[in-house]
Design an enzyme around this catalytic site. Structure first.
Site, mmCIF file in Angstrom:
data_model
loop_
_atom_site.group_PDB
_atom_site.id
_atom_site.type_symbol
_atom_site.label_atom_id
_atom_site.label_comp_id
_atom_site.label_asym_id
_atom_site.label_seq_id
_atom_site.Cartn_x
_atom_site.Cartn_y
_atom_site.Cartn_z
ATOM 1 C CG ASN A 120 10.455 -56.859 -55.191
ATOM 2 O OD1 ASN A 120 9.285 -56.545 -54.681
ATOM 3 N ND2 ASN A 120 11.760 -56.395 -55.044
ATOM 4 C CE LYS A 143 12.895 -53.559 -59.037
ATOM 5 N NZ LYS A 143 13.104 -52.842 -57.733
ATOM 6 N NE ARG A 151 11.214 -56.466 -50.834
ATOM 7 C CZ ARG A 151 11.146 -55.269 -50.898
ATOM 8 N NH1 ARG A 151 10.708 -54.610 -52.093
ATOM 9 N NH2 ARG A 151 11.529 -54.356 -50.178
ATOM 10 C CG HIS A 208 15.545 -52.046 -46.128
ATOM 11 N ND1 HIS A 208 15.578 -50.865 -45.940
ATOM 12 C CD2 HIS A 208 15.036 -51.922 -47.698
ATOM 13 C CE1 HIS A 208 15.454 -49.959 -46.948
ATOM 14 N NE2 HIS A 208 15.129 -50.603 -47.990
ATOM 15 C CG LEU A 259 23.358 -46.247 -46.577
ATOM 16 C CD1 LEU A 259 24.590 -45.203 -46.373
ATOM 17 C CD2 LEU A 259 22.173 -45.550 -45.382
ATOM 18 N N GLY A 260 19.861 -46.949 -49.763
ATOM 19 C CA GLY A 260 19.078 -46.985 -51.114
ATOM 20 C C GLY A 260 18.271 -45.616 -51.244
ATOM 21 N N GLY A 290 15.248 -46.148 -50.499
ATOM 22 C CA GLY A 290 14.869 -46.479 -49.190
ATOM 23 C C GLY A 290 15.932 -46.711 -48.376
ATOM 24 N NE ARG A 305 10.413 -44.380 -48.371
ATOM 25 C CZ ARG A 305 10.738 -45.563 -48.215
ATOM 26 N NH1 ARG A 305 10.678 -46.375 -47.367
ATOM 27 N NH2 ARG A 305 10.951 -46.241 -49.383
ATOM 28 N NE ARG A 323 22.479 -42.424 -59.768
ATOM 29 C CZ ARG A 323 21.910 -43.466 -60.342
ATOM 30 N NH1 ARG A 323 22.526 -44.375 -60.960
ATOM 31 N NH2 ARG A 323 20.702 -43.596 -60.147
ATOM 32 N N GLY A 368 22.232 -48.994 -53.252
ATOM 33 C CA GLY A 368 22.523 -47.977 -54.240
ATOM 34 C C GLY A 368 23.422 -47.114 -53.628
ATOM 35 N N GLY A 377 25.174 -46.768 -50.640
ATOM 36 C CA GLY A 377 26.192 -47.300 -49.907
ATOM 37 C C GLY A 377 27.207 -48.191 -50.734
ATOM 38 C CD GLU A 378 25.250 -52.731 -53.356
ATOM 39 O OE1 GLU A 378 25.703 -52.798 -54.602
ATOM 40 O OE2 GLU A 378 24.442 -53.061 -52.814
ATOM 41 C CD GLU A 380 16.691 -56.380 -50.930
ATOM 42 O OE1 GLU A 380 17.229 -55.853 -51.977
ATOM 43 O OE2 GLU A 380 15.634 -55.953 -50.361
HETATM 44 P P1 ADP Z 1 15.917 -48.971 -54.034
HETATM 45 O O1 ADP Z 1 16.185 -50.260 -54.103
HETATM 46 O O2 ADP Z 1 15.291 -48.747 -52.918
HETATM 47 O O3 ADP Z 1 15.042 -48.336 -55.231
HETATM 48 P P2 ADP Z 1 18.744 -48.652 -54.725
HETATM 49 O O4 ADP Z 1 19.490 -49.480 -53.732
HETATM 50 O O5 ADP Z 1 18.766 -49.151 -56.094
HETATM 51 O O6 ADP Z 1 17.343 -48.204 -54.163
HETATM 52 O O7 ADP Z 1 19.421 -47.315 -54.797
HETATM 53 C C1 ADP Z 1 19.055 -46.245 -55.601
HETATM 54 C C2 ADP Z 1 19.850 -45.103 -55.344
HETATM 55 O O8 ADP Z 1 21.133 -45.150 -55.313
HETATM 56 C C3 ADP Z 1 19.583 -44.224 -56.370
HETATM 57 O O9 ADP Z 1 18.375 -43.094 -56.011
HETATM 58 C C4 ADP Z 1 20.751 -43.025 -56.145
HETATM 59 O O10 ADP Z 1 20.672 -41.909 -55.402
HETATM 60 C C5 ADP Z 1 21.826 -43.867 -55.581
HETATM 61 N N1 ADP Z 1 22.985 -44.199 -56.357
HETATM 62 C C6 ADP Z 1 23.163 -45.207 -57.311
HETATM 63 N N2 ADP Z 1 24.426 -45.332 -58.102
HETATM 64 C C7 ADP Z 1 25.001 -44.110 -57.372
HETATM 65 C C8 ADP Z 1 26.341 -43.512 -57.563
HETATM 66 N N3 ADP Z 1 27.302 -44.060 -58.529
HETATM 67 N N4 ADP Z 1 26.519 -42.278 -56.815
HETATM 68 C C9 ADP Z 1 25.537 -42.072 -55.984
HETATM 69 N N5 ADP Z 1 24.424 -42.522 -55.766
HETATM 70 C C10 ADP Z 1 23.979 -43.583 -56.559
#
Ligand code: ADP
Length: 390
Positions: free
Chosen positions: A7, A14, A85, A174, A201-202, A204, A233, A277, A323, A325-326, A377
């Site tokens: 990626n 990555k 990717r 995505h 929900l990351g 992006g 964004r 966070r 990030g 969402g999980e 992914e």
């Molecule tokens: P991407 O792949 O788009 O860079 P990720 O899916 O890795 O993004 O998500 C990153 C985001 O997830 C971080 O910017 C953060 O806001 C959020 N995140 C990660 N861990 C936590 C947590 N424990 N609590 C709240 N938000 C979190």
């Protein structure tokens, strides 16, 4: 069967070497700050103890690829091919394709739609072909899953000659993640899932409405700027804002592009950070901007979940992933609270559990099942490679 997944970004690369049958990961890591001072390769491998950091000069992607191959070679595992990717597949990749001169040319042809990503990805594919001509490569585009959404969802209401000439339509992003989330949800629920709203929900963020495995609509558009509020964004705003900023605000095209992609979203709302966070912590300490950033992110997410439910003409399952969402129980709770009027609820204790597994966090009698589905992914990309080259 083992596959190497790559990626590539403009300054990072990555990688992951994994077995598609057992899902075991033999090596994974990231080459960071390519072409910038302070570059390094961080990785883990089945033949090394714990996290490793190679502080090496990475003047270009070619050097980074060579390091990746050294790390992969040290595992002693053969692999069947490399999955790349690609962020924007344009109109050429309704499905993943084996790399040829022609298909690689397509990645470059559609690059104006994603200039920061596609050029670097095409360069890395070419480097892999040159360095290791005996190894096959596969392009897995993030837009493929969305390519066959219904026309009513992908068409923009702009003059036909203009959209035809410039290939303007909803491409989304995505897609590989949403495809995986459907697959993992189906594995978990069997015949109980038909109409899923997948929430990636990351930093992006996008949603997809998926009916029996077929994508019906998604929230990102021509580019990944559309839809939800994201880390930096703005997501959907009145399109006239773009013109207004230029005409009345004196901003250039590039200024507006940078503002909307890099200086907006949670970062702009909170005025402190793009990372949820930091924002959650500051909101706990009474920061009102941060409290409003959380409220707006959750409100837009709930609103667009309903849009995706309409695309599905129903909704039996909502899946949270990536990030935020999980990991953010608070954001999941805030989103679902806004859907209480239609009988959706979660169980607070189940929502608080941390796990890498798919889990059901629905409340008793919730009208819609609510899951947390960790995305993968790389596994999805590896599956495509195994199918095309295995
Ligand atoms: P991407 O792949 O788009 O860079 P990720 O899916 O890795 O993004 O998500 C990153 C985001 O997830 C971080 O910017 C953060 O806001 C959020 N995140 C990660 N861990 C936590 C947590 N424990 N609590 C709240 N938000 C979190």
């Amino acid at each position: 069967m083992n596959v190497l997944v790559i990626n590539a970004g403009s300054s990072s690369l990555k990688f992951q070497l994994l077995d598609v049958d057992t899902r075991e990961v033999y090596a994974k890591g990231n080459c960071e700050r390519i072409g910038i001072d302070g570059s390094f390769v961080g990785y883990e491998s089945c033949v090394a103890d714990g996290k490793q950091t190679l502080e090496v000069d990475l003047p270009d992607h070619k050097t980074a690829v060579k390091h990746v191959f050294d790390i992969v070679k040290a595992t002693g595992k053969d692999f069947v091919g490399i999955g790349h990717r690609v962020v924007q597949g344009g109109w050429y990749f309704p499905e993943s394709k084996v790399v040829t001169d022609e298909s690689l040319g397509w990645v470059r042809e559609v690059a104006p739609l994603a200039p920061l990503h596609n050029y670097a990805e095409a360069d890395v594919i070419q480097i892999c072909r040159e360095l290791f001509p005996e190894i096959g490569n596969v392009i897995v585009a993030d837009t493929s899953f969305h390519y066959n959404i219904p026309e009513r969802a992908w068409r923009y209401a702009l003059p036909r000659d203009v959209v035809d000439k410039l290939h303007i339509r909803k491409y989304g992003a995505h897609g590989t993640s949403h495809r995986y989330i459907w697959r993992a949800t189906k594995e978990f629920l069997g015949d109980d899932v038909h109409k899923l709203v997948s929430c990636h929900l990351g930093s992006g963020a996008s949603l997809a409405g998926i009916t029996d495995g077929k994508d019906m609509d998604t929230t990102m558009g021509l580019t990944p700027l559309d839809g939800l509020i994201m880390g930096t964004r703005c997501g959907t705003i009145d399109p006239a804002t773009v013109v207004y900023l230029q005409r009345e605000g004196g901003y250039s095209v590039d200024d507006v592009d940078t503002m909307m992609n890099k200086q907006s979203g949670l970062l702009a709302l909170s005025a402190i950070s793009s990372d949820s966070r930091d924002i959650e912590q500051a909101a706990d300490n009474g920061d009102e901007f941060c409290a409003m950033a959380i409220e707006m992110f959750a409100y837009r997410t709930a609103q667009l979940i309903m849009e995706m439910a309409q695309a599905n003409e129903g909704m039996d399952t909502i899946a949270f992933s990536a990030g935020i969402g999980e990991n953010s129980a608070r954001m999941r709770a805030e989103v679902i609270k806004k859907l209480a009027w239609m009988g959706v609820c979660i169980d607070d204790e189940k929502n608080a559990v941390r796990s890498d597994e798919v889990r059901d966090i629905s409340g008793a009698n919730s009208s819609v099942r609510v899951l947390v589905v960790p995305t993968n992914e790389e596994y999805m990309i590896a599956l495509d490679v195994a199918e095309l080259l295995g």
